[in-house]
Design an enzyme around this catalytic site. Structure first.
Site, short mmCIF file in Angstrom:
data_model
loop_
_atom_site.label_atom_id
_atom_site.label_comp_id
_atom_site.label_asym_id
_atom_site.label_seq_id
_atom_site.Cartn_x
_atom_site.Cartn_y
_atom_site.Cartn_z
CD1 TRP A 23 -1.96 2.23 1.83
CD2 TRP A 23 -3.19 0.97 0.44
NE1 TRP A 23 -3.11 2.93 1.53
CE2 TRP A 23 -3.89 2.18 0.68
CE3 TRP A 23 -3.77 0.01 -0.41
CZ2 TRP A 23 -5.12 2.48 0.10
CZ3 TRP A 23 -5.00 0.31 -0.99
CH2 TRP A 23 -5.66 1.51 -0.74
CG HIS A 53 -2.18 -3.65 7.28
ND1 HIS A 53 -3.44 -4.12 7.59
CD2 HIS A 53 -1.64 -3.20 8.43
CE1 HIS A 53 -3.65 -3.93 8.89
NE2 HIS A 53 -2.59 -3.37 9.43
CG HIS A 57 -2.80 -8.02 5.07
ND1 HIS A 57 -2.76 -7.68 3.74
CD2 HIS A 57 -3.58 -7.09 5.67
CE1 HIS A 57 -3.44 -6.58 3.54
NE2 HIS A 57 -3.98 -6.19 4.69
CG ASP A 59 -7.18 -5.08 7.47
OD1 ASP A 59 -6.01 -5.43 7.21
OD2 ASP A 59 -7.83 -4.25 6.80
CG HIS A 63 -6.07 -1.70 10.10
ND1 HIS A 63 -4.90 -0.97 10.06
CD2 HIS A 63 -6.43 -1.89 8.80
CE1 HIS A 63 -4.58 -0.73 8.80
NE2 HIS A 63 -5.48 -1.27 8.02
CG HIS A 166 -10.46 -0.84 6.15
ND1 HIS A 166 -10.04 -0.30 4.98
CD2 HIS A 166 -9.73 -1.98 6.31
CE1 HIS A 166 -9.10 -1.07 4.44
NE2 HIS A 166 -8.90 -2.10 5.23
CD GLU A 178 -7.62 -5.37 3.59
OE1 GLU A 178 -8.48 -4.49 3.42
OE2 GLU A 178 -6.58 -5.17 4.23
ZN LIG Z 1 -7.30 -3.37 5.24
#
Ligand SMILES: [Zn+2]
Length: 214
Positions: A23, A53, A57, A59, A63, A166, A178
């Site tokens: 990301w 992340h 992975h 969350d 988070h 989210h 994700e």
């Molecule tokens: Zn996420």
């Protein structure tokens, strides 16, 4: 033969490697050998440095929700048990109209197979226009009390509305996977095994995820 062998398990996690996509703004992935038998050391040992992340992975609620649970508090049955891979045809967004065609039931574990699986993992560069969950679809998933949602790129939400998406899902108690690659999994029913690392109070953790057709 791939590593799944004849067991029928399909690995739907992405391989981790130095320099892989992450990301924007997250820490890069660096995997380096701090000892190496090829250099005369007695053992080969790597140091792994990465954001929590990146790659496949999960969350945790903390988070995006202050004071909420960490990944180590995830009930193991959130990600281990029957699951359904749903094919999303929309090339931009996962929308309620398309979800309604699939008769989602409360407590289901649902993995969305979008065009991301084929398109986004071929490059180490971040793909900005990945398919993500729309605001209305996130609300529908919450309303239907879906247990677990999996997506095939780095975020359930898009670049602009990621926080909001989210929050809707996490507030509803939905567990989020994700970074799946579902290209080898046809739409249908599976047994899912997905285990995020047991990071104390972790906002997220890398996970291995696999599917076996039911
Ligand atoms: Zn996420």
């Amino acid at each position: 033969m791939d590593i799944a062998g004849r067991s029928g398990w399909i690995d739907v996690s992405v391989p981790l490697h130095t320099g892989m996509v992450h990301w924007p703004g997250d820490p890069p992935v660096q995997i380096e050998r701090t000892s190496d038998m090829a250099r005369g050391d007695r053992a080969t040992i790597s140091k792994i440095s990465m954001g929590a992340h990146t790659g496949t992975h999960m969350d945790a609620p903390v988070h995006f929700l202050r004071g909420e649970r960490g990944i180590d508090a995830m009930p193991l049955d959130a990600t281990n048990g029957p699951a359904r891979v749903i094919r999303i045809r929309d090339a931009a967004l996962i929308k309620p109209e398309e979800l309604e065609l699939h008769g989602m039931q409360p407590g289901e574990r649902i993995l969305f197979k979008t065009s991301n699986s084929e398109r986004c993992w071929k490059t180490d560069r971040f793909v900005e226009d990945f398919v993500s969950i729309s605001k209305d679809a996130a609300e529908l998933l919450a309303e239907r009390r879906i247990r677990t949602v999996g997506v095939d790129y780095l975020s359930v939400g898009g670049l602009q509305n990621g926080v909001e998406i989210h929050q809707s899902l996490l507030r509803a108690g939905i567990w989020i996977i994700e970074g799946l690659n579902l290209s080898s999994a046809a739409p249908g029913n599976y047994e899912l095994v997905c285990l995020p690392l047991r990071v104390e109070g972790g906002d997220g953790a890398p996970a291995r995820a696999m599917l076996r057709p039911l």
